[in-house]
Design a protein around this motif. Sequence first.
Motif, mmCIF file in Angstrom:
data_model
loop_
_atom_site.group_PDB
_atom_site.id
_atom_site.type_symbol
_atom_site.label_atom_id
_atom_site.label_comp_id
_atom_site.label_asym_id
_atom_site.label_seq_id
_atom_site.Cartn_x
_atom_site.Cartn_y
_atom_site.Cartn_z
ATOM 1 N N THR A 3 -13.622 19.903 52.361
ATOM 2 C CA THR A 3 -14.997 20.332 51.291
ATOM 3 C C THR A 3 -15.122 18.689 50.478
ATOM 4 N N ASN A 4 -16.546 18.189 49.144
ATOM 5 C CA ASN A 4 -16.802 18.166 49.277
ATOM 6 C C ASN A 4 -16.858 17.778 47.765
ATOM 7 N N LEU A 5 -16.746 19.803 47.451
ATOM 8 C CA LEU A 5 -16.983 20.064 45.421
ATOM 9 C C LEU A 5 -15.281 19.593 45.284
ATOM 10 N N LYS A 48 -17.881 25.516 52.405
ATOM 11 C CA LYS A 48 -19.104 24.513 52.763
ATOM 12 C C LYS A 48 -20.340 24.712 52.931
ATOM 13 N N GLU A 49 -20.883 26.182 53.328
ATOM 14 C CA GLU A 49 -22.211 26.865 54.290
ATOM 15 C C GLU A 49 -22.865 26.986 53.117
ATOM 16 N N SER A 50 -22.347 27.210 51.995
ATOM 17 C CA SER A 50 -22.676 27.622 50.539
ATOM 18 C C SER A 50 -23.704 27.396 49.608
ATOM 19 N N PRO A 51 -24.743 27.953 48.677
ATOM 20 C CA PRO A 51 -25.057 26.673 47.744
ATOM 21 C C PRO A 51 -23.710 26.344 46.497
ATOM 22 N N ALA A 52 -22.438 26.351 46.281
ATOM 23 C CA ALA A 52 -21.856 26.018 45.400
ATOM 24 C C ALA A 52 -21.649 24.733 44.626
ATOM 25 N N THR A 53 -21.547 24.391 43.743
ATOM 26 C CA THR A 53 -21.505 23.307 43.437
ATOM 27 C C THR A 53 -20.224 22.781 42.906
ATOM 28 N N HIS A 54 -19.150 23.584 42.407
ATOM 29 C CA HIS A 54 -17.538 23.585 42.338
ATOM 30 C C HIS A 54 -16.907 25.073 42.768
ATOM 31 N N ILE A 55 -15.535 24.667 42.656
ATOM 32 C CA ILE A 55 -13.922 25.715 42.953
ATOM 33 C C ILE A 55 -13.484 25.275 42.397
ATOM 34 N N PHE A 56 -13.273 26.678 41.655
ATOM 35 C CA PHE A 56 -12.552 27.062 40.463
ATOM 36 C C PHE A 56 -10.853 28.090 41.323
ATOM 37 N N VAL A 57 -9.836 27.343 40.967
ATOM 38 C CA VAL A 57 -8.726 27.525 41.197
ATOM 39 C C VAL A 57 -7.874 28.656 40.832
ATOM 40 N N GLY A 58 -7.566 29.954 40.840
ATOM 41 C CA GLY A 58 -6.272 30.315 39.860
ATOM 42 C C GLY A 58 -6.666 31.616 39.653
#
Length: 242
Positions: free
Chosen positions: A75-77, A45-55
């Motif tokens: 998270t809202n990503l 949440k504190e990072s600049p990430a715009t997406h989360i990939f899982v796998g």
Amino acid sequence: MEQKLLVIHQQILEAKKNGQKLLAILLDPDKIVLENLDHLLLKIKESPATHIFVGGSIVQSTILEHLIAQLKQNTNLPVIIFPGDPSQISPQADAILFLSLLSGRNPDYLIEYQVQAAPILKKTNLEVISTGYILIESGNETAVARVSKTEPLNRENFNLALATAQAGEMLGNKLIYLEAGSGAKQTVPLEMITLIAQNIEIPIIVGGGIVDLQGIKMAYNAGADLVVIGTAFENDSYFFES
């Protein structure tokens, strides 16, 4: 069940059009320690990430559903499945990269697993994003190469990589993913990214071997539209504070 509108793909297209660079954090369920999940969620949440990939190439863990549920709740990503095979499908995610391993000639990863996955995906609301997946030589054998039993493309053969990406675009792929592999010793060559970016229209994802913020910036400058950070963030959840 009716398929979800192509919201995430459209957002990626809009970002590319507007020159906005995107960043995904890749989480492998097999490498997640549940006791540390709250800390990990906070750092995401504190990072600049715009997406989360899982796998992952092989997911033996049973926490896939729990992990995605926690990501959605905390998270809202957008949570996007980055699958190694059809067993890694969860209706709780927002989307799935429908991968075809264009750099290899193993039919399982070109079409067989896609055939197996299609009926499952039809029963979900997952946004299905067709993605041409191209593995690039990175100095060591990666899990993707080992599991898929395919050789990566020669990192010095820019023209072959370009032709492969162009073929993926002509086949109707919506994204091209240039992958050095998890824990790669070398990243995808910047000159290769630039050549492909200048000669295809669809967005380019770049991942593998990027170990610092400078590496992310260099990939962006070369032409990547979305950069993926996996191992470096897994090993150091303070990655973005360095």
